[in-house]
Design an enzyme around this catalytic site. Sequence first.
Site, PDB file in Angstrom:
ATOM      1  N   SER A  95       0.834  -1.201   0.000  1.00 60.50           N
ATOM      2  CA  SER A  95       0.000   0.000   0.000  1.00 60.50           C
ATOM      3  C   SER A  95       0.875   1.261   0.000  1.00 60.50           C
ATOM      4  CB  SER A  95      -0.964  -0.048   1.191  1.00 60.50           C
ATOM      5  OG  SER A  95      -1.957   0.939   1.096  1.00 60.50           O
ATOM      6  N   ASP A 217     -10.094  -4.096  -5.799  1.00 62.26           N
ATOM      7  CA  ASP A 217      -9.463  -3.422  -4.665  1.00 62.26           C
ATOM      8  C   ASP A 217     -10.068  -2.029  -4.561  1.00 62.26           C
ATOM      9  OD1 ASP A 217      -7.812  -2.098  -2.860  1.00 62.26           O
ATOM     10  OD2 ASP A 217      -5.942  -2.822  -3.728  1.00 62.26           O
ATOM     11  N   HIS A 245      -7.530  -5.276  -0.432  1.00 63.22           N
ATOM     12  CA  HIS A 245      -6.318  -4.457  -0.486  1.00 63.22           C
ATOM     13  C   HIS A 245      -5.121  -5.120   0.199  1.00 63.22           C
ATOM     14  CE1 HIS A 245      -4.215  -0.748  -1.200  1.00 63.22           C
ATOM     15  NE2 HIS A 245      -4.004  -0.519   0.093  1.00 63.22           N
TER      16      HIS A 245
END
Length: 267
Positions: A95, A217, A245
């Site tokens: 991320s 996502d 995610h």
Amino acid sequence: MDIDRRNNVTVTGNPQGRTVVLAHGFGCDQNMWRLTVPALVEDYRVVLFDYVGSGRAEPSAFSEERYASLDGYARDVVEVCEALDLRDAVFVGHSVSAMIGVLAADMAPKRIGALVMVAPSPRYIDDDGYRGGFSAEDIDELLASLESNYLGWSAAMAPVIMGNMERPELGEELTNSFCATDPDMARVFARTTFLSDSRDDLKSVRVPTLVLECTQDVIAPREVGAFVHQAIPGSRLVTLDATGHCPHLSAPEATNEAITDFLEDLR
């Protein structure tokens, strides 16, 4: 302050292997990589750590001024690499850590020799000709909700971020991870994350790069993966058969296979 204590550094795996640094995302800690570590330790030296303000990192090291930009988190990475005297390490960032890795590689090019970007997003807010997945109003509301009731926000948002609603234990784990983070420190990291725009930083990448995206996502839609892939010449884009995610938790086998295949090709 000692880096091991400040960032709760863990070193494991094959001391003769190339070093792989695993970096967690917002609201998480190094434990989120526990399903990936076993796939690496036989052949690679594995370094895990917690960003200041997360996990078991030293809370007294937190500075709102330092961590109000992604550069502050990138400095954490560089200082861990320097303390361990890492050379040509592979940085695996989940991320927002994917973009932190880009910054760290630019700050210390001899320390980081390749990047793996797991569900990256250089900008979460839509822009002209760019789809990040959120409007500016969406992000304003998200941050306002987070700042007014962090625990409530965590309970509501973590399952959405994780996806895989048919596996509620995954959402519960992410909720617990969010809730274990100090709300004031989480507020700073959230603003830094969701208001960042690292698109221009992608131009600085000069190392082999793997971009991992999921089929679905809500935080980093596939348009974002395509953007990152196109912005980094020579990068490899792999679409995992995974939703949510956090594919290293929801689809660890596919995630680990993609990472280890990339590492093999670097040899």
